[in-house]
Scaffold this active site. Structure first.
Site, PDB file in Angstrom:
ATOM      1  N   PRO A   1       0.786  -0.771  -0.265  1.00 59.62           N
ATOM      2  CA  PRO A   1      -0.145   0.600  -0.014  1.00 59.62           C
ATOM      3  C   PRO A   1       0.477   1.507   0.306  1.00 59.62           C
ATOM      4  CG  PRO A   1      -0.309  -0.899   2.371  1.00 59.62           C
ATOM      5  CD  PRO A   1       0.505  -1.928   1.059  1.00 59.62           C
TER       6      PRO A   1
ATOM      7  N   ASP B   1       9.026  -3.130  -8.364  1.00 58.78           N
ATOM      8  CA  ASP B   1       9.821  -4.093  -8.502  1.00 58.78           C
ATOM      9  C   ASP B   1      10.072  -4.989  -7.710  1.00 58.78           C
ATOM     10  OD1 ASP B   1       9.881  -4.504 -11.522  1.00 58.78           O
ATOM     11  OD2 ASP B   1      10.991  -2.714 -11.642  1.00 58.78           O
ATOM     12  N   GLY B   2      10.807  -3.808  -6.121  1.00 61.48           N
ATOM     13  CA  GLY B   2      10.706  -4.500  -5.219  1.00 61.48           C
ATOM     14  C   GLY B   2      10.391  -5.476  -4.089  1.00 61.48           C
TER      15      GLY B   2
ATOM     16  N   ARG C   1      10.308  10.218  -2.721  1.00 60.74           N
ATOM     17  CA  ARG C   1       9.515   9.037  -3.877  1.00 60.74           C
ATOM     18  C   ARG C   1       8.088   9.792  -3.924  1.00 60.74           C
ATOM     19  NH1 ARG C   1       8.362   3.362  -3.873  1.00 60.74           N
ATOM     20  NH2 ARG C   1      11.007   3.162  -3.926  1.00 60.74           N
TER      21      ARG C   1
ATOM     22  N   ASP D   1      18.997   5.861  -8.277  1.00 61.51           N
ATOM     23  CA  ASP D   1      18.113   4.904  -7.701  1.00 61.51           C
ATOM     24  C   ASP D   1      18.089   4.989  -6.597  1.00 61.51           C
ATOM     25  OD1 ASP D   1      15.874   3.471  -7.760  1.00 61.51           O
ATOM     26  OD2 ASP D   1      16.924   2.104  -8.451  1.00 61.51           O
TER      27      ASP D   1
ATOM     28  N   GLU E   1      11.382  -9.135  -3.423  1.00 62.46           N
ATOM     29  CA  GLU E   1      11.516 -10.156  -1.697  1.00 62.46           C
ATOM     30  C   GLU E   1      10.783 -11.655  -2.113  1.00 62.46           C
ATOM     31  OE1 GLU E   1       9.288  -7.927   1.452  1.00 62.46           O
ATOM     32  OE2 GLU E   1       9.791  -6.283   0.590  1.00 62.46           O
TER      33      GLU E   1
END
Length: 664
Positions: free
Chosen positions: A199, A259-260, A360, A353, A264
């Site tokens: 979220p 993509d993070g 963010r 990045d 995981e």
């Protein structure tokens, strides 16, 4: 009888056929045929005939519905407003609100057709929703009409899932029992999805994206799912590592994030003792973060118009559910072993990045802002780069780009003609073009393969059905609601009980056995010791020298970026020749000496892929490499799939086809 039916399926003959009428146009009939190619719609009016076929690959699902009971104060004989469409309110077949006085059954068939974007000069394409409604009312009794509609529904669902249609479904009407569905083995849904939603990813809209745009599509496809809202970093990784029944309870894992979160999940799967079977679970990704490189790369490899509607195109990949192989990269540092699916970076791009994380909240624009900051304060890094050239590529000397040899290209083409389900041989919709290396926003005159397919399918369908929807609304075929300007997918929303414009949350409870509540691990499943499994490395350890046949470069670098997908972000077209399962790592190398204006041109060229033609850029295809920064106390960063790792020696190697991703 069954032998004749099987022969018909093998010959590609008509499996089911029915004729539908429109009573306000007595001389117009529609003959609908179901074949293994798709749904054929033939309109016959005043001696003229027109026919269109909706490809099976463009159909996502179908459902049997009933007419909703009218309100007591409504008048059944109220006058029609001129030009007003006659929308039919429908409910699910087991709803308490169904009209018991109407024995009709409505079969809703949901499809997404590839169409040219609006505008005379438009050269882009998009997926548009088309709902076909077939009304079955040939019989006086509801049970008989429901049986006919269920025949069509089951046949379509089998075809779009590449399963043979049960012979009992194709039997003549007088041979069918009332309870013929019970005779069909494995007629239930075999897929069940585990959905992870972060979220807080990107600008914090991932949960809204799932609720408003993904869940309704899963309902149309009748795909059951369980939802898990991640609570913090590595929550998804822990969940997939510790869930003992993961491989038996679920067929696919879906990521609604950047993509993070995929990083995981992949590493959590490989931390399981049963990692080999866990890696066979289908992985789907729906863009909800800042980068979204994998989602863009998958759509690009299939020639899908990602940029027009990223969420819809990615969700369709999930719904279609074909498992295609994807390479993983085994990454080793002095302190850890991890697996990567996107890229490894050192220098300029990684600095942008990581350091832009403080911005963010503004989403993907943070990369643009921080790119300018890093160009002003340009850094260079000294180190050693060693690599093994990928088989089939020639040495380029001092040239910037290496290409496969002619013999290697022929071998790949031969592989692509086989029966594999990878990106070199997977089935594509006939409305998609075959030139995978071309940009998606090509003008029509520069994409003849796409133009030919659109002229024969989607374009004519779009024009014809824009008329047929109006003619058939409320009786046989077409949409059953007026356009909703608030619909983010650009399609019409059905104003009925299972998808209400007033209460969107009702959509999340419509699929049988689906759970919209965040899952938790059972109490008895205590954390296990973390151990990274996976295939053994073929490389020497970081303390040992590289093999003698490797190429070694020493000096000052602006950046070294290893990419194994075509895109590292929605606008980062970094490796145009890369495919998810080609077994190649593309090293993008820029050495010290490049000017700021050249680097700005490089960053601008990433959106179109034109950077590969710049003299400062070296594109090197390898199967393994080692990177050794000279100053381990540098202020630079090394990233793996956008995640920061220890600054120091790092090496990587390809593990071909180790995972499975969901595609059309």
């Amino acid at each position: 009888m069954n032998g004749e039916i099987q022969q018909q399926q093998q010959r590609g003959a008509v499996l089911l056929e029915e004729t539908f009428y429109i009573f306000n146009k007595k001389k117009t009939v529609y003959r609908v045929k179901l074949t293994e190619k798709g749904l054929s719609l033939q309109k016959e009016s005043n001696g003229n005939s027109k026919s269109e076929t909706i490809q099976l690959d463009d159909i996502v699902g179908c459902r049997c519905m009933r007419r909703k009971r009218r309100k007591s104060e409504s008048c059944v004989c109220r006058p029609m407003t001129p030009g007003r469409r006659t929308g039919i309110a429908v409910v699910e077949q087991n709803s308490a609100e169904q009209d018991e006085n109407d024995s009709s059954v409505y079969l809703y068939i949901y499809s997404y057709l590839l169409k040219k974007s609006r505008g005379v000069k438009s050269s882009t394409f998009k997926r548009d929703k088309m709902t076909i409604t077939l009304r079955f009312r040939s019989f006086d009794h509801l049970e008989d009409n429901m049986r006919e509609a269920q025949r069509w529904r089951l046949a379509i669902k089998c075809l779009i899932r590449n399963r043979p249609v049960p012979p009992v479904v194709l039997l003549p009407r007088d041979h069918l029992d009332q309870d013929f569905i019970a005779e069909i083995p494995n007629s239930g849904e075999e897929r069940r999805l585990l959905v992870f939603v972060n979220p807080k990813s990107g600008s914090g809209r991932a949960k809204e994206i799932f609720e408003r745009r993904v869940a309704p599509l899963l309902i149309d496809a009748e795909l059951p799912y369980d939802l898990h809202l991640t609570q913090g970093p590595n929550d998804a990784r822990r969940f997939v590592r510790q869930r003992h029944d993961l491989t038996t309870a679920y067929s696919d894992i879906i990521i609604v994030s950047g993509d993070g979160l995929m990083f995981e999940v992949i590493n959590g799967l490989i931390e399981r003792p049963d990692w080999e079977s866990a890696c066979q679970l289908g992985l789907g990704i729906i863009p909800g973060g800042s980068g979204n490189g994998l989602a863009k790369s998958i759509s690009f490899a299939q020639g899908e118009p990602y940029s027009q509607n990223p969420v819809l195109v990615s969700a369709l990949n999930v719904v279609k559910g074909h498992k295609s192989p994807m390479d993983l990269i085994r990454v080793e540092t002095k302190s850890l072993i991890t697996y990567s699916f996107l890229s490894i970076g050192w220098g300029l791009i990684s600095d942008i990045d990581i350091e832009s994380e403080r911005l963010r909240a503004i989403g993907g624009q943070r990369f643009t802002v921080w790119s300018l900051a890093r160009l002003v304060g340009l850094r260079t890094y000294r180190g050693r780069l060693s690599y093994c050239i990928a088989p089939g590529y020639r040495s380029a000397g001092n040239g910037p780009l290496l290409r496969r040899s002619t013999s290697e290209n022929e071998a790949i083409n031969n592989m692509s003609n086989g029966t594999t389900n990878g990106f070199n041989g997977n089935y594509r919709s006939q409305s998609c073009h075959e030139d995978l290396s071309a940009p998606l926003s090509l003008p029509i005159d520069k994409s003849p393969a796409l133009r030919k397919r659109l002229n024969s399918t989607a374009s004519s369908i779009s024009e014809e059905f824009s008329v047929l929807e109006y003619e058939m609304d409320g009786e046989v075929l077409g949409e059953t609601a007026a356009p909703d300007n608030n619909n983010p997918n650009g399609s019409r929303l059905r104003l009925d009980s299972f998808y209400s414009a007033k209460s969107r949350s009702s959509a999340f409870y419509s699929v049988a056995a689906s759970s919209y509540h965040s899952l938790t691990l059972p109490d008895e499943q205590s954390p296990d010791p973390i151990c990274m499994y996976g295939p053994a490395s073929k490389l020497p350890s970081l303390t040992q020298p590289v093999p003698s046949n490797w190429t070694v470069i020493e000096g000052e670098f602006v950046m070294v970026h290893a990419s194994y997908q075509s895109h590292i972000g929605a606008d980062g077209y970094i490796a145009p020749d890369a495919r998810p399962d080609d077994g190649v790592i593309w090293l993008v190398v820029i050495r010290a000496g490049a000017s700021r204006s050249q680097l700005l041109q490089f960053l601008l060229g990433l959106s179109s892929g034109s950077h590969i033609h710049m003299p400062i850029v070296e594109m090197i295809p390898v199967t393994a490499f080692r990177l050794e920064p000279e100053n381990v106390k540098s202020t630079g960063h090394i990233t793996v799939d956008g995640e920061l790792v220890d600054y120091g020696p790092i090496q990587a190697e390809v593990m071909p086809g180790m995972s499975r991703i969901l595609t059309r």
